[in-house]
Design a protein around this motif. Structure first.
Motif, short mmCIF file in Angstrom:
data_model
loop_
_atom_site.label_atom_id
_atom_site.label_comp_id
_atom_site.label_asym_id
_atom_site.label_seq_id
_atom_site.Cartn_x
_atom_site.Cartn_y
_atom_site.Cartn_z
N GLY A 198 70.69 18.38 36.37
CA GLY A 198 69.43 18.16 37.07
C GLY A 198 68.73 16.90 36.60
N THR A 199 67.73 16.48 37.37
CA THR A 199 66.87 15.34 37.02
C THR A 199 65.44 15.66 37.42
N CYS A 200 64.48 15.00 36.77
CA CYS A 200 63.07 15.13 37.16
C CYS A 200 62.30 13.94 36.62
N GLY A 201 60.99 13.87 36.96
CA GLY A 201 60.22 12.68 36.68
C GLY A 201 59.08 12.81 35.70
N ASN A 202 58.88 13.98 35.07
CA ASN A 202 57.81 14.11 34.07
C ASN A 202 58.09 15.29 33.15
N GLY A 203 57.35 15.35 32.03
CA GLY A 203 57.59 16.38 31.03
C GLY A 203 57.29 17.79 31.50
N ARG A 204 56.25 17.93 32.33
CA ARG A 204 55.89 19.28 32.80
C ARG A 204 57.01 19.88 33.64
N GLU A 205 57.52 19.07 34.56
CA GLU A 205 58.63 19.54 35.38
C GLU A 205 59.88 19.75 34.53
N GLY A 206 60.02 18.90 33.49
CA GLY A 206 61.16 19.04 32.60
C GLY A 206 61.19 20.38 31.88
N LEU A 207 60.00 20.87 31.43
CA LEU A 207 59.95 22.18 30.77
C LEU A 207 60.43 23.29 31.70
N LYS A 208 60.02 23.22 32.97
CA LYS A 208 60.45 24.24 33.93
C LYS A 208 61.96 24.21 34.12
N LEU A 209 62.51 23.00 34.27
CA LEU A 209 63.95 22.89 34.50
C LEU A 209 64.76 23.31 33.27
N MET A 210 64.22 23.03 32.07
CA MET A 210 64.94 23.45 30.86
C MET A 210 65.04 24.98 30.78
N LYS A 211 63.97 25.66 31.20
CA LYS A 211 64.00 27.13 31.20
C LYS A 211 64.98 27.65 32.25
N GLN A 212 65.01 26.98 33.41
CA GLN A 212 65.88 27.43 34.49
C GLN A 212 67.35 27.09 34.26
N LEU A 213 67.61 25.84 33.85
CA LEU A 213 68.99 25.35 33.79
C LEU A 213 69.65 25.50 32.42
N GLN A 214 68.82 25.67 31.37
CA GLN A 214 69.31 25.82 30.00
C GLN A 214 70.32 24.73 29.64
N PRO A 215 69.91 23.47 29.69
CA PRO A 215 70.83 22.38 29.34
C PRO A 215 71.12 22.35 27.84
N ASP A 216 72.23 21.74 27.49
CA ASP A 216 72.56 21.54 26.07
C ASP A 216 71.94 20.25 25.56
N LEU A 217 71.76 19.27 26.48
CA LEU A 217 71.26 17.95 26.10
C LEU A 217 70.22 17.50 27.12
N VAL A 218 69.11 16.97 26.61
CA VAL A 218 68.06 16.41 27.48
C VAL A 218 67.83 14.96 27.07
N ILE A 219 67.97 14.05 28.03
CA ILE A 219 67.69 12.63 27.80
C ILE A 219 66.37 12.32 28.50
N THR A 220 65.35 11.96 27.72
CA THR A 220 64.01 11.82 28.28
C THR A 220 63.34 10.51 27.91
N ASP A 221 62.59 9.98 28.86
CA ASP A 221 61.74 8.82 28.61
C ASP A 221 60.53 9.28 27.78
N ILE A 222 59.81 8.34 27.16
CA ILE A 222 58.62 8.70 26.39
C ILE A 222 57.38 8.69 27.28
N ASN A 223 57.08 7.53 27.86
CA ASN A 223 55.85 7.39 28.65
C ASN A 223 56.09 7.86 30.09
N MET A 224 55.48 9.01 30.43
CA MET A 224 55.60 9.58 31.77
C MET A 224 54.26 10.21 32.16
N PRO A 225 53.99 10.35 33.46
CA PRO A 225 52.74 10.98 33.89
C PRO A 225 52.75 12.48 33.63
N LEU A 226 51.56 13.08 33.67
CA LEU A 226 51.34 14.53 33.51
C LEU A 226 51.62 15.00 32.08
#
Length: 514
Positions: free
Chosen positions: A33-61
């Protein structure tokens, strides 16, 4: 085994680039999966249970570090994180390290650079998976599992505290500490087994598998028991058997309670980083010896990169070595964080390989090196090792570029001389000539001296004066008209140059008998 990856970045082009240009399947990963901010990322991590998350630092929300912090607090399931950052964002590294994040990718992301980092992460995930299986099936690892939970900040769990009280020596110890043993991957299993045998009979000491290539020894210290000195004997034995160049040992600061051993762990990790600047014979480092020597996570890289890359472009091996010596002095004086230096070196190597692909000993072509040497990626590689590698690659690049330029110069010098001969009467400069032939002005000037035996200006004035001499003999043009026709705007300069070249003034030359 393939591991699931979630990409988080508020720039669609960055997401699309990582999806398209990185061969995830070949590296042992699959995008979930992919997404554009940390808040949405938390939701997807709970749903998809990834082993690895590659994330930008500066994002909205919600930015990347806030997201990681919230996830760590919830501790739903283990996830490995990689931070995407620019040089200006290295100040965030201190926060990232407190979350246990050791992997970064610099923007813009080079596919080859990302592949190297992902291979290392895949290896760590494999090792962690294997260790997890072993720990789940080996009842003898119960103490290590419990203490590892404390190291990762789970001391508030009531059930954990009840279990800790059943550990041998838990109530009797006056203090607890931890030391970290870092070794090369191929030695880890052997060192792990040897450590376990040396610890046999130590009631309040347990070996704990931590990050890839790092073994921890958590030990209790009873008042007057001499346990601290016995652990020191174990560490000295390991150092003697395996040598300081292949093993780093860092001892944290003791804490008054096992529940506070996380603080000892953090101080030991900080101490371990100081081997980067220490000599290979450093042996064992203690937190008490490095306390008050913090690392800098913000470094002005622009001057360093410009100096080194300019030296390569100018084919200046001496200047390159001098710039590298200045960089080492600056790194040491400012105590720049090892991960910052390592990323800078890797980025510089890719830039050098792009200028001279043959400088990559792994055989990359057309600016796409097949890989950075493993020792560059290893956390045990000291500053001297990194800079030695950078020096050899830079010198190799300059050598190849000099050879290439020499091969090209044989044919191009005729074209350059012809061009000068056709345009000497114009407002011609070394800069303009360099633009016409797509060469660096300094290199072009050196090439003309080498091939013609005179500087560009000497050659230009020689052609102009020779042309003026012909006009003086064959025409009745005024001296000022001749000066202008051969390219001199300043009549005084024409007179000065003519007398220097012909050893007489133009009027005298016109009336001389030859």
């Amino acid at each position: 085994m393939k591991y699931k990856v979630l990409l988080i970045d508020d720039e669609p082009s960055a997401l699309e680039g990582m999806e398209m240009w990185i061969d995830w399947q070949e590296l042992g990963f699959e995008l979930c999966g992919t997404c554009g901010n940390g808040r949405e990322g938390l939701k997807l991590m709970k749903q998809l249970q990834p082993d690895l998350v590659i994330t930008d630092i500066n994002m909205p929300l919600m930015n990347g570090l806030e997201m990681i912090g919230e996830w760590r607090q919830e501790s739903i399931h283990p996830v490995k994180f990689v931070i995407l950052s620019g040089y200006s964002e290295f100040e965030y590294a201190r926060t990232a390290i407190s979350y246990g994040i050791n992997h970064y990718l610099l923007k813009p992301v080079f596919p080859e650079e990302a592949a190297e980092e992902l291979r290392e992460i895949h290896q760590e995930l494999e090792q962690e998976t294997n260790r997890r299986l072993i720990h789940e099936t080996a009842s003898g690892e119960e103490a290590a599992t419990l203490i590892r939970s404390l190291l990762y900040g789970k001391k508030e769990d009531p059930e954990l505290i009840d279990l800790l009280e059943t550990l041998p020596g838990f109530r009797e110890t006056a203090a607890w500490n931890i030391c970290l043993i870092q070794t090369v991957p191929e030695l880890y299993a052997e060192v792990r087994g040897r450590t376990a045998s040396l610890l046999a009979g130590h009631q309040a000491a347990v070996a704990i598998d931590l990050e890839a290539g790092i073994l921890g020894i958590a030990y209790g210290i009873k008042a007057g028991s001499g346990e601290d000195s016995r652990i020191s004997e174990v560490l000295q034995t390991l150092l003697q058997e395996y040598g300081g160049s292949r093993m780093h040992i860092a001892v944290g600061a003791p804490e008054g309670s096992l529940l506070s051993i996380e603080e000892s762990y953090n101080s030991a990790k900080e101490t371990l980083l100081h081997f980067f600047y220490a000599p290979e014979s450093a042996g064992i480092l203690s937190y008490s010896g490095v306390k008050g020597q913090p690392f800098r996570y913000h470094y002005d890289h622009i001057g360093l990169m410009d100096a080194l890359l300019d030296a390569v472009n100018l084919l200046d091996a001496g200047g390159y070595r001098k710039a590298l010596e200045e960089a080492e002095r600056s790194f040491r004086e400012q105590q720049v964080a090892p991960e910052v230096v390592r990323k800078l070196v890797i980025h510089l190597l890719y830039r050098i390989f792009a200028l001279a692909p043959g400088a990559d000993p792994s055989g990359g072509e057309q600016g796409a090196p097949s890989g950075i040497a493993p020792e560059i990626q290893q956390a045990m590689t000291p500053l001297s090792g990194l800079l030695s590698r950078l020096l050899s690659c830079g010198e190799r690049a300059i050598e190849l570029l000099v050879r290439e330029q020499n091969q090209k110069s044989h044919g191009i010098i005729r074209e350059i001389n012809q061009y000068i001969g056709e345009h000497y009467h114009e407002s011609l400069s070394i800069q303009k000539l360099a633009e016409v032939f797509f060469l660096h002005p300094v290199y072009l000037g050196q090439l003309l001296i080498k091939k013609n035996g005179r500087t560009f200006n000497e050659q230009l004035h020689h052609l102009r004066i020779q042309a003026a001499a012909v006009l003086l003999r064959e025409s009745r043009l005024k001296l000022s008209e001749i000066a202008e026709r051969v390219g001199y705007v300043n009549y005084g300069q024409f007179l000065k140059r003519f007398e220097k070249e012909m050893h007489m003034g133009p009027n005298e030359y016109r009336h001389a008998k030859f």
